[in-house]
Write a protein that holds these residues in place. Structure first.
Motif, short mmCIF file in Angstrom:
data_model
loop_
_atom_site.label_atom_id
_atom_site.label_comp_id
_atom_site.label_asym_id
_atom_site.label_seq_id
_atom_site.Cartn_x
_atom_site.Cartn_y
_atom_site.Cartn_z
N SER A 1 -17.47 5.64 43.59
CA SER A 1 -16.64 6.84 43.49
C SER A 1 -16.63 7.41 42.09
O SER A 1 -16.38 8.59 41.89
N LEU A 2 -16.91 6.57 41.10
CA LEU A 2 -16.92 7.06 39.73
C LEU A 2 -18.08 8.00 39.47
O LEU A 2 -18.01 8.82 38.56
N TRP A 3 -19.14 7.91 40.28
CA TRP A 3 -20.32 8.76 40.05
C TRP A 3 -20.33 9.94 41.01
O TRP A 3 -21.32 10.23 41.63
N THR B 1 -18.98 13.22 37.24
CA THR B 1 -19.46 12.08 38.01
C THR B 1 -20.84 12.34 38.58
O THR B 1 -21.73 11.49 38.51
N PHE B 2 -21.06 13.53 39.15
CA PHE B 2 -22.38 13.86 39.70
C PHE B 2 -23.39 14.12 38.59
O PHE B 2 -24.52 13.61 38.63
N ASP B 3 -23.00 14.94 37.59
CA ASP B 3 -23.94 15.30 36.53
C ASP B 3 -24.42 14.08 35.75
O ASP B 3 -25.54 14.07 35.23
N ASP C 1 -28.32 17.29 29.24
CA ASP C 1 -27.50 18.39 28.73
C ASP C 1 -26.31 18.66 29.64
O ASP C 1 -25.19 18.87 29.17
N SER C 2 -26.55 18.66 30.95
CA SER C 2 -25.46 18.90 31.89
C SER C 2 -24.42 17.78 31.84
O SER C 2 -23.22 18.03 31.91
#
Length: 204
Positions: A22-24, A82-84, A103-104
């Protein structure tokens, strides 16, 4: 100050169980190019920030009358950190990250840091428990690792209030718990980027 927060409820057991995946997951970022290198100093300052947040969560003076460990978690929902910052090839919730855009990731991290910095500087701190610990750690991390950032992390005067209401203490608990979770993500991301930096060939 209006802040958009996503409220998530976790028991301590569920929190630990779901942490790795969930952290990512979550957020949004502005396109920007940086030449920032993730150094040993960045890793150290990110770790210090996490330690100071964890330490703040144990301070009874901050949460008088509240069992903070049993409260829900409020995460900043305005970023995609989390996604980036999910490493290439990592699978979470059925999705595999095919590329990693440093960068994101860095942009989302600095937005998170700015969000929590703004919240904490607007919160009463009569016992000066946040200023020399969590807030200082945020400024040091930004100073060492995000020199390109245009966000305002200026040293501000603590809110002049010698007491806090129950609702203020409860909100601080929930937001700090969310910040702790997000900072775990930030530490993992910085560690990943640092490892990638060390694997790059040295140009002669």
């Amino acid at each position: 100050m209006k802040m958009s927060l996503l409220k998530l409820c976790f028991t301590p057991a569920l929190l630990l169980l779901g942490l790795s995946c969930s952290l990512w997951q979550i957020s949004q970022a502005l396109p920007m190019k940086t030449t920032a290198r993730v150094t040993d100093s960045c890793v150290l300052h990110a770790h210090t920030l996490l330690q100071n947040i964890s330490g703040a969560l144990t301070q009874n003076k901050l949460f008088s009358g509240i069992d903070c460990s049993k409260q829900s978690v409020e995460l900043n929902s305005e970023t995609n950190t989390t996604f980036d910052c999910t490493p290439t090839g990592l699978t979470c919730s059925g999705d595999t990250k095919s590329t990693f855009d440093q960068d994101s990731c860095l942009d989302s991290i600095v937005k998170d840091l700015h969000f929590y910095y703004q919240f904490l500087t607007s919160h009463p701190d009569p016992d000066s428990l946040l200023g020399p610990t969590v807030l200082l750690s945020i400024r040091e991390l930004v100073k060492k690792c995000f020199t390109w950032s245009t966000a305002d992390f200026a040293l501000t005067q603590a809110v002049e209030d010698h007491s806090t209401t129950f609702d203020q203490r409860l909100r601080l608990c929930k937001v700090l718990r969310g910040f702790q979770i997000r900072t775990i993500t930030i530490n993992r991301a910085i560690g990943y980027m640092h490892a990638e930096e060390n694997q790059k060939p040295v140009l002669q």
